[in-house]
Design a protein around this motif. Structure first.
Motif, short mmCIF file in Angstrom:
data_model
loop_
_atom_site.label_atom_id
_atom_site.label_comp_id
_atom_site.label_asym_id
_atom_site.label_seq_id
_atom_site.Cartn_x
_atom_site.Cartn_y
_atom_site.Cartn_z
N ALA A 1 1.15 0.47 -8.33
CA ALA A 1 2.58 0.26 -7.62
C ALA A 1 2.80 2.06 -7.30
CB ALA A 1 3.37 0.33 -9.15
N THR B 1 -0.95 -6.30 -0.37
CA THR B 1 -0.69 -6.54 -1.59
C THR B 1 -1.12 -7.26 -1.55
OG1 THR B 1 1.54 -6.65 -1.22
CG2 THR B 1 1.11 -3.63 -1.57
N ASN B 2 -1.09 -7.78 -3.21
CA ASN B 2 -1.11 -9.45 -3.57
C ASN B 2 0.25 -9.77 -4.14
OD1 ASN B 2 -2.26 -11.27 -5.15
ND2 ASN B 2 -1.91 -10.24 -6.86
N THR C 1 1.98 -8.03 -6.01
CA THR C 1 2.90 -6.89 -6.88
C THR C 1 1.14 -6.09 -8.04
OG1 THR C 1 2.63 -8.39 -8.96
CG2 THR C 1 4.53 -7.81 -7.47
N HIS C 2 0.45 -6.44 -8.36
CA HIS C 2 -0.72 -6.70 -8.96
C HIS C 2 -2.04 -6.06 -8.72
CE1 HIS C 2 0.44 -9.13 -12.10
NE2 HIS C 2 0.56 -9.96 -11.07
N TYR C 3 -2.25 -6.16 -6.96
CA TYR C 3 -3.30 -5.32 -6.69
C TYR C 3 -2.96 -5.01 -4.96
CZ TYR C 3 -6.44 -7.92 -8.89
OH TYR C 3 -7.12 -9.10 -9.83
N TYR D 1 -9.76 -5.97 -2.85
CA TYR D 1 -10.00 -5.21 -4.07
C TYR D 1 -11.46 -5.46 -4.52
CZ TYR D 1 -8.91 -3.58 -8.89
OH TYR D 1 -9.09 -3.26 -9.96
N ARG E 1 -7.23 -9.61 -2.92
CA ARG E 1 -7.61 -9.95 -3.95
C ARG E 1 -9.33 -9.91 -3.68
NH1 ARG E 1 -4.04 -14.06 -4.97
NH2 ARG E 1 -5.85 -15.54 -4.58
N ALA F 1 -4.91 -1.52 -9.07
CA ALA F 1 -4.43 -3.02 -9.81
C ALA F 1 -3.29 -2.19 -10.52
CB ALA F 1 -5.27 -3.28 -10.20
N ASP F 2 -2.15 -2.97 -11.11
CA ASP F 2 -1.16 -2.91 -11.83
C ASP F 2 -0.71 -1.61 -11.07
OD1 ASP F 2 -1.24 -5.23 -12.47
OD2 ASP F 2 -2.90 -4.60 -14.04
N SER F 3 -0.36 -1.19 -12.59
CA SER F 3 0.62 0.51 -12.16
C SER F 3 -0.45 1.21 -11.21
CB SER F 3 0.38 0.91 -13.78
OG SER F 3 -0.99 1.59 -13.90
#
Length: 356
Positions: free
Chosen positions: A298, A267-268, A270-272, A322, A319, A293-295
């Motif tokens: 999550a 993970t990032n 939170t973003h990825y 991704y 990143r 990414a994002d939602s």
């Protein structure tokens, strides 16, 4: 005005390629007659420029005999008349053939080798008096009249300038010796041809631009026509968008179904989120089985934690991974970083525990 446009009454949009292709199949292509005239005149001048001296050398003796006996009532010898006539035809025929070939070639090049026989079919509109009057007194008819008058004025002016220096000699032709008559008119006649070709070239270039502009204007479409064409060629856009959404949702569900079997989620944080699966027996390198990414990231983390899949935070690696496609092996430049994470996960993983 907006209502009319939405209803398809106003043709304000440029024609689509499909509409242009359909018009071309029906024989509607921009063709300038002035270009064909220019090509024919240029071919005539070229042929005369290369062959005129040879033709005059062969024809001049016979023509001099006719000119010297122009005041007599007795016809020349029939054999001489036949030979001279054949010689004149030998000059005229190559010139006419060159003009026809050049004119035809210019039309073929303008249409890009289009051969449409539909124009040969009889149409009532062509013999309709009302349609004829509309063409004669309409806007296009007015343009043709102005164009013809302008062309005539330019030709007269150019010819006068071309023979202005030869005018004194031309006025003395009736009193000259017939032996020098033909040679005296060759130069001014050739000057007239050159001037006419130059003016015709200018007119042809302007007419070609006008014809193409008029064709593009006549081919314009309304917004409703473009929408109807889009439906005919690609289907209803709303249905296509719905189908795309369904495909994306199904692909996402298949991707999410692979997260519980992943080896680790990077993970990032939170973003990825990128889920990797590695089987030392069957795969030479870890594979990307899910990413988001994002939602969506999550959601991948939630599924991973619910199924005891280790979640490791490594922003640079997340990143970089991704950007890769799903179901592909990681490239060699990421082997070391991924190997360290997987080794770390294998050392610390315990049943029912996620590595944070």
């Amino acid at each position: 005005m907006a209502g009319e446009d939405e209803a398809g009454g106003d043709k304000t949009e440029a024609a689509t390629q499909r509409h242009l292709d359909q018009a071309r199949d029906e024989g509607q292509v921009p063709v300038s007659r002035e270009v064909a005239t220019f090509a024919s005149m240029a071919a005539v001048v070229l042929v005369l420029g290369f062959q005129l001296q040879t033709w005059l050398r062969h024809l001049l003796p016979d023509l001099i005999i006719f000119l010297s006996r122009s005041g007599e009532t007795i016809m020349p010898d029939a054999g001489l008349l036949r030979l001279t006539s054949l010689g004149v035809l030998g000059v005229i025929v190559p010139v006419l053939c060159a003009a026809l070939l050049a004119g035809g070639a210019s039309v073929v090049l303008q249409t890009k080798f289009l051969l449409n026989l539909g124009g040969l079919q009889p149409k009532v509109s062509r013999v309709s008096p009302a349609a004829g009057l509309k063409r004669l007194f309409g806007f296009n008819g007015l343009v043709e009249v102005v164009k013809s008058l302008g062309k005539l004025g330019l030709l007269v002016t150019a010819m006068w300038i071309a023979i202005r220096g030869d005018w004194f000699g031309l006025t003395r032709l009736p009193w000259q010796d017939p032996h020098s008559l033909l040679s005296a008119i060759v130069r001014p006649v050739f000057h007239i041809f050159i001037a006419a070709v130059c003016i015709q070239g200018i007119v042809a270039a302007a007419d070609l631009m006008w014809v193409r502009f008029r064709h593009a204007r006549d081919m314009r479409m309304s917004k409703q026509s473009i929408r109807d064409e889009l439906k005919d060629t690609e289907g209803n856009p709303h249905i296509k968008a719905r189908i795309r959404r369904i495909r994306v949702m199904r692909a996402r569900r298949r991707m999410m179904a692979k997260v519980p079997a992943a080896t680790v989620v990077v993970t990032n944080p939170t973003h990825y989120a990128v889920a990797l699966a590695y089987d030392r027996v069957n795969n030479p390198a870890p594979r990307i089985v899910a990413k988001g990414a994002d939602s969506l990231a999550a959601r991948i983390r939630e599924i991973a934690e619910a199924n005891n899949v280790p979640v490791v935070a490594n922003p640079p690696l997340a990143r970089a991974l991704y950007r890769l496609d799903i179901d592909t092996e990681i490239p060699a430049e990421h082997y070391k970083a991924v190997a360290e994470i997987i080794a770390y996960v294998w050392r610390l993983r315990r049943p029912g525990q996620a590595v944070l």
